[in-house]
Design a protein around this motif. Sequence first.
Motif, mmCIF file in Angstrom:
data_model
loop_
_atom_site.group_PDB
_atom_site.id
_atom_site.type_symbol
_atom_site.label_atom_id
_atom_site.label_comp_id
_atom_site.label_asym_id
_atom_site.label_seq_id
_atom_site.Cartn_x
_atom_site.Cartn_y
_atom_site.Cartn_z
ATOM 1 N N THR A 134 91.349 64.259 55.390
ATOM 2 C CA THR A 134 90.548 64.865 56.462
ATOM 3 C C THR A 134 90.649 64.042 57.741
ATOM 4 O OG1 THR A 134 89.027 65.742 54.813
ATOM 5 C CG2 THR A 134 88.243 65.671 57.082
ATOM 6 N N LEU A 135 90.649 62.732 57.611
ATOM 7 C CA LEU A 135 90.794 61.861 58.776
ATOM 8 C C LEU A 135 92.150 62.063 59.438
ATOM 9 C CD1 LEU A 135 89.671 59.516 60.498
ATOM 10 C CD2 LEU A 135 90.756 57.972 58.881
ATOM 11 N N TRP B 250 94.921 56.904 52.894
ATOM 12 C CA TRP B 250 93.843 57.320 53.790
ATOM 13 C C TRP B 250 93.264 58.644 53.317
ATOM 14 C CZ3 TRP B 250 97.319 56.684 58.688
ATOM 15 C CH2 TRP B 250 97.537 55.330 58.931
ATOM 16 N N ASP B 251 92.133 58.998 53.898
ATOM 17 C CA ASP B 251 91.512 60.285 53.640
ATOM 18 C C ASP B 251 92.285 61.365 54.410
ATOM 19 O OD1 ASP B 251 89.589 62.138 52.731
ATOM 20 O OD2 ASP B 251 88.507 61.965 54.628
#
Length: 79
Positions: free
Chosen positions: A31-32, A28-29
């Motif tokens: 930041t997310l 996943w990112d």
Amino acid sequence: MTAKKLTRSTQDKWLGGVCGGIAAYFGWDATLVRLVALVAVLVTLPVSVVAYIVAWVIMPQEPATPWQTGTDAPSGPVQ
């Protein structure tokens, strides 16, 4: 093939590397993951802070790469 292991990130970290490590593990990112963690802190302050600290303590740190340890640097004087 090496087994995937959940570790704290040494490169993608702001505080302890927990969110960066979770993001890397699941692909996943980061930041997310950090935004979700921030919302969790705002909604359930004591629970999420304790969960982060526990994750920080129990998650091993990812192994250092050669450039982090300085082992790939030339050993002689620079000319």
